[in-house]
Write an enzyme that holds these catalytic residues in place. Structure first.
Site, mmCIF file in Angstrom:
data_model
loop_
_atom_site.group_PDB
_atom_site.id
_atom_site.type_symbol
_atom_site.label_atom_id
_atom_site.label_comp_id
_atom_site.label_asym_id
_atom_site.label_seq_id
_atom_site.Cartn_x
_atom_site.Cartn_y
_atom_site.Cartn_z
ATOM 1 N N HIS A 1 33.147 -17.285 -65.655
ATOM 2 C CA HIS A 1 33.024 -18.425 -64.731
ATOM 3 C C HIS A 1 31.559 -18.867 -64.693
ATOM 4 C CE1 HIS A 1 33.045 -20.862 -61.140
ATOM 5 N NE2 HIS A 1 34.352 -20.963 -61.296
ATOM 6 N N GLY B 1 39.518 -24.122 -57.228
ATOM 7 C CA GLY B 1 38.636 -23.412 -56.304
ATOM 8 C C GLY B 1 38.996 -23.745 -54.867
ATOM 9 N N GLY B 2 38.242 -24.664 -54.274
ATOM 10 C CA GLY B 2 38.396 -24.993 -52.857
ATOM 11 C C GLY B 2 39.839 -25.235 -52.417
ATOM 12 N N TRP C 1 39.846 -17.850 -55.601
ATOM 13 C CA TRP C 1 39.397 -17.828 -54.192
ATOM 14 C C TRP C 1 37.885 -17.677 -54.084
ATOM 15 C CZ3 TRP C 1 43.100 -14.105 -51.008
ATOM 16 C CH2 TRP C 1 44.428 -14.545 -51.148
ATOM 17 N N LYS C 2 37.229 -17.286 -55.159
ATOM 18 C CA LYS C 2 35.789 -16.977 -55.117
ATOM 19 C C LYS C 2 35.540 -15.942 -54.003
ATOM 20 C CE LYS C 2 34.948 -21.372 -57.288
ATOM 21 N NZ LYS C 2 34.067 -22.495 -57.537
ATOM 22 N N GLY D 1 33.146 -27.863 -57.031
ATOM 23 C CA GLY D 1 32.788 -27.849 -55.616
ATOM 24 C C GLY D 1 32.022 -29.081 -55.164
ATOM 25 N N GLU E 1 29.709 -19.719 -62.361
ATOM 26 C CA GLU E 1 28.913 -19.101 -61.288
ATOM 27 C C GLU E 1 28.409 -17.729 -61.729
ATOM 28 O OE1 GLU E 1 31.850 -19.621 -58.200
ATOM 29 O OE2 GLU E 1 31.522 -21.784 -58.313
HETATM 30 P P1 13P Z 1 36.517 -26.361 -57.073
HETATM 31 O O1 13P Z 1 37.987 -26.622 -57.275
HETATM 32 O O2 13P Z 1 36.181 -25.925 -55.682
HETATM 33 O O3 13P Z 1 35.679 -27.483 -57.576
HETATM 34 O O4 13P Z 1 36.143 -25.090 -57.990
HETATM 35 C C1 13P Z 1 36.546 -25.065 -59.304
HETATM 36 C C2 13P Z 1 36.305 -23.703 -59.831
HETATM 37 O O5 13P Z 1 35.179 -23.275 -59.988
HETATM 38 C C3 13P Z 1 37.469 -22.856 -60.108
HETATM 39 O O6 13P Z 1 37.117 -21.719 -60.811
#
Ligand code: 13P
Length: 253
Positions: A98, A237-238, A10-11, A176, A100
């Site tokens: 991750h 992610g999204g 979910w970030k 993303g 990020e």
């Molecule tokens: P997205 O699916 O939003 O590209 O993100 C991938 C991600 O970083 C999952 O950890």
């Protein structure tokens, strides 16, 4: 047989009610449309762990994970969350490394070794992330880049420890951006990762480790990506913030 896994990251999204609604929707869909042989993992922000755990209790195949843990046991580390705390809240998985966190919080390969140790010694399965930035992909050195990340963080672990890991390959240029790796690009890297693990730990160990793909994975491309021999699922992610999309991805094997 390796485990098939679809994990939602979910970030830093979802207020209290949004997280509860999302979880309830996913739970209801999975109750109505049972997904066999796939582990579905929800990795919400820390503050949601307790609430999500309550909502998924008793539902088959849904597990709780976190997005990070401290490299320390306990003590004066303001703002940090230990692996032991995550276990005590019912988490069974934790995302480590991750991109990020590597990029924005300067997490080094060495630090990630310590976090992986914490996770393993507290009965959490690390979902260990690796992946290259765009300039490395364009230079054609992506395999060397990713295998180095794994060597530096993980190759000090024993065979018994490494067997417990899940690896997530997430090319940074695909996160993303809506620009997913092709299924062939994913397969090529997943196969290289498995061979790399095999070179250190042997084929039997490498064959047991689930390797997930992450980066703009959506219901309309998941089937093709998951059809590849070395792709054992996804880190999403999204699309993990949309219950229907996330459950459809989990049904894409
Ligand atoms: P997205 O699916 O939003 O590209 O993100 C991938 C991600 O970083 C999952 O950890």
């Amino acid at each position: 047989m390796r485990k098939k896994i679809v994990a939602g990251n979910w970030k830093m999204n979802c207020l209290l009610e949004e997280g509860q609604k999302l979880t309830s929707e996913i739970v209801n869909m999975i109750k109505d449309e049972p997904i066999k042989d796939v582990q579905v993992i929800l990795n919400p922000p820390f503050v949601h762990l307790h609430g999500v755990k309550k909502l998924i209790a008793g539902v088959d195949n849904i597990y709780l994970g976190a997005q990070n843990c401290s490299d320390q046991n306990s003590g004066a580390y303001t703002g940090e969350t230990s692996a032991a705390m995550l276990t005590s809240f019912g988490a069974e998985f934790v995302i480590i490394g991750h991109s990020e966190r590597r990029a924005m919080f300067n997490e080094s390969n060495e630090l990630l070794t310590e976090k992986t140790k914490q996770a393993l010694s507290n009965n959490l399965t690390p979902i260990f992330c690796c992946g290259e930035p765009l300039e490395i992909r364009e230079a054609g050195t992506h395999e060397a880049y990713v295998t180095k990340q794994l060597t530096e963080s993980l190759f000090g672990f024993s065979e018994e420890e490494v067997k417990k890991l899940v690896i997530a390959y997430e090319p940074i240029w695909a996160i993303g951006t809506g620009k997913t790796a092709s299924s062939d690009q994913a397969q090529e890297m997943h196969s290289a990762i498995r061979q790399h693990l095999s070179s250190k730990y042997g084929k039997t160990v490498a064959e047991r480790i689930s390797i997930l793909y992450g980066g703009s994975c959506k219901p309309d491309n998941a089937k093709e990506i998951f059809s590849k021999a070395d792709v054992d699922g996804g880190l999403i992610g999204g699309a993990s913030l949309k219950s229907r999309d996330f459950v459809d991805i989990a049904k894409s094997f």
